[in-house]
Design a protein around this motif. Structure first.
Motif, short mmCIF file in Angstrom:
data_model
loop_
_atom_site.label_atom_id
_atom_site.label_comp_id
_atom_site.label_asym_id
_atom_site.label_seq_id
_atom_site.Cartn_x
_atom_site.Cartn_y
_atom_site.Cartn_z
N TRP A 14 -4.25 13.61 11.74
CA TRP A 14 -4.78 12.82 10.63
C TRP A 14 -5.53 11.60 11.16
O TRP A 14 -5.17 11.04 12.21
CB TRP A 14 -3.65 12.32 9.73
N THR A 15 -6.52 11.15 10.40
CA THR A 15 -7.18 9.88 10.71
C THR A 15 -6.34 8.77 10.08
O THR A 15 -5.47 9.03 9.22
CB THR A 15 -8.59 9.83 10.12
N GLN A 16 -6.63 7.54 10.46
CA GLN A 16 -5.90 6.41 9.87
C GLN A 16 -6.17 6.34 8.37
O GLN A 16 -5.28 6.03 7.59
CB GLN A 16 -6.33 5.11 10.55
N GLN A 17 -7.40 6.64 7.98
CA GLN A 17 -7.74 6.60 6.55
C GLN A 17 -6.98 7.68 5.77
O GLN A 17 -6.50 7.43 4.67
CB GLN A 17 -9.25 6.78 6.37
N VAL A 23 -0.16 7.60 1.86
CA VAL A 23 0.96 6.71 1.52
C VAL A 23 0.56 5.58 0.57
O VAL A 23 1.40 4.79 0.16
CB VAL A 23 1.65 6.12 2.78
N GLY A 24 -0.74 5.52 0.24
CA GLY A 24 -1.19 4.54 -0.75
C GLY A 24 -1.26 3.11 -0.25
O GLY A 24 -0.89 2.17 -0.95
N VAL A 25 -1.74 2.96 1.00
CA VAL A 25 -2.00 1.61 1.53
C VAL A 25 -3.42 1.58 2.07
O VAL A 25 -4.11 2.60 2.11
CB VAL A 25 -1.00 1.21 2.65
N THR A 43 10.41 0.29 1.27
CA THR A 43 9.79 1.35 0.44
C THR A 43 8.70 2.07 1.21
O THR A 43 8.64 3.31 1.22
CB THR A 43 9.19 0.72 -0.84
N LEU A 44 7.83 1.29 1.85
CA LEU A 44 6.74 1.91 2.61
C LEU A 44 7.28 2.69 3.81
O LEU A 44 6.78 3.77 4.13
CB LEU A 44 5.74 0.83 3.06
N ALA A 45 8.31 2.15 4.44
CA ALA A 45 8.91 2.85 5.59
C ALA A 45 9.43 4.22 5.16
O ALA A 45 9.21 5.23 5.85
CB ALA A 45 10.03 2.00 6.18
N PHE A 46 10.09 4.27 4.00
CA PHE A 46 10.59 5.56 3.49
C PHE A 46 9.44 6.49 3.14
O PHE A 46 9.49 7.69 3.40
CB PHE A 46 11.50 5.34 2.27
N ARG A 47 8.38 5.91 2.53
CA ARG A 47 7.23 6.75 2.16
C ARG A 47 6.59 7.37 3.40
O ARG A 47 6.21 8.54 3.40
CB ARG A 47 6.20 5.90 1.41
N LEU A 48 6.49 6.56 4.46
CA LEU A 48 5.91 7.06 5.72
C LEU A 48 6.79 8.17 6.30
O LEU A 48 6.29 9.22 6.71
CB LEU A 48 5.77 5.91 6.72
N ALA A 49 8.10 7.91 6.32
CA ALA A 49 9.02 8.91 6.88
C ALA A 49 8.94 10.22 6.11
O ALA A 49 8.93 11.30 6.69
CB ALA A 49 10.44 8.35 6.87
N ARG A 50 8.87 10.13 4.78
CA ARG A 50 8.79 11.35 3.96
C ARG A 50 7.46 12.06 4.19
O ARG A 50 7.40 13.29 4.19
CB ARG A 50 8.93 10.99 2.48
N THR A 51 6.39 11.29 4.39
CA THR A 51 5.09 11.90 4.64
C THR A 51 5.11 12.72 5.93
O THR A 51 4.54 13.81 5.99
CB THR A 51 4.00 10.80 4.73
N ARG B 76 -10.04 2.77 -3.78
CA ARG B 76 -9.77 1.95 -2.59
C ARG B 76 -9.54 0.48 -2.95
O ARG B 76 -8.65 -0.18 -2.41
CB ARG B 76 -10.95 2.05 -1.61
N LEU B 77 -10.38 -0.01 -3.91
CA LEU B 77 -10.24 -1.41 -4.31
C LEU B 77 -8.87 -1.64 -4.95
O LEU B 77 -8.23 -2.67 -4.71
CB LEU B 77 -11.34 -1.80 -5.30
N GLY B 78 -8.44 -0.65 -5.75
CA GLY B 78 -7.12 -0.74 -6.38
C GLY B 78 -6.02 -0.77 -5.34
O GLY B 78 -5.08 -1.56 -5.43
N ILE B 79 -6.16 0.10 -4.34
CA ILE B 79 -5.17 0.15 -3.25
C ILE B 79 -5.18 -1.16 -2.47
O ILE B 79 -4.13 -1.72 -2.15
CB ILE B 79 -5.44 1.36 -2.33
#
Lengths: 69, 154
Positions: A14-17, A23-25, A43-51, B76-79
């Motif tokens: 995967w790319t960083q994007q 994960v929605g960041v 929350t983000l840590a769990f989302r990453l782990a699940r991904t 993206r802007l929302g994120i």
């Protein structure tokens, strides 16, 4: 806190994007996480782990000196 | 309605509300400057607030406009807005700006208080206006500067 994010992401191809979208960041957050400059929320840590479909402690490596920061 | 469209609509609503408020506040300030005399405050403060609100309105409308033209950009802007690192950076910058704002306001208040007792030189009306303007502008400068610094370090 160290993490294996870059290694796991590369393994998945995967790319960083792409990871950021999954994960929605922002991509910048993924970059900061991979460089160890930013520690994610639980929350983000769990989302990453699940991904990545792994346990959270297999992704984030807690060290004693983290308490001193 | 998708969350990205809802975000764009919210930006436009905020923008138009701010623009309408800016017109009312700005026009009030200009009218006071033109006709009112002997006010207990400088009417330029009201006009300045109108200009500030207009700037915020334009920024929100531009965000809404860009978001409408490109759905990917909208998402993206929302994120970006809700991104937890960005939220942490804004909170950090806000805390710093608040401390600067409180310190400047307190220092100004102390100066006015001491000058009323003759222990410090009195501030002229123009000097007071510039000091108040600095108390508004400097925290904003600190806020933006802190965001830029935190973007690099966090």
């Amino acid at each position: 806190m160290k993490n294996r994010l870059a290694e796991l992401r590369t393994t998945k191809g995967w790319t960083q994007q792409q990871l950021a979208d999954l994960v929605g960041v922002s991509r910048q957050t993924v970059i900061s996480l991979e460089r160890g400059r930013y520690n994610p929320s639980i929350t983000l840590a769990f989302r990453l782990a699940r991904t990545f479909e792994i346990q959270i402690e297999k992704m984030f490596l807690y060290e004693e000196e983290d308490d001193e920061q | 309605m998708s969350s990205s469209k809802a975000w764009a609509d919210r930006q436009r609503r905020i923008g138009w509300t701010l623009a309408a408020t800016a017109v009312v506040v700005g026009a009030t300030g200009l009218t006071l400057q033109a006709v009112a005399t002997g006010l207990p405050f400088d009417p330029r403060l009201v006009t300045g607030l109108g200009v500030l609100l207009l700037g915020l309105a334009i920024a929100a409308l531009m965000r809404g406009g860009v978001a409408t033209r490109a759905s990917d950009t909208t998402r993206r802007l929302g994120i970006e807005e809700q991104d937890e690192r960005n939220v942490a950076i804004r909170r950090f910058a806000g805390n710093r700006a608040f401390v600067v704002s409180a310190a400047l306001t307190y220092a100004l208040l102390m100066w006015v208080s001491f000058s009323a007792n003759g222990q410090l030189p009195a501030i002229s009306p123009d000097g007071l206006w510039y000091a108040l303007a600095a108390a508004v502008v400097l925290p904003m400068v600190v806020y933006v500067g802190s965001i830029i610094a935190a973007q690099r370090s966090m």
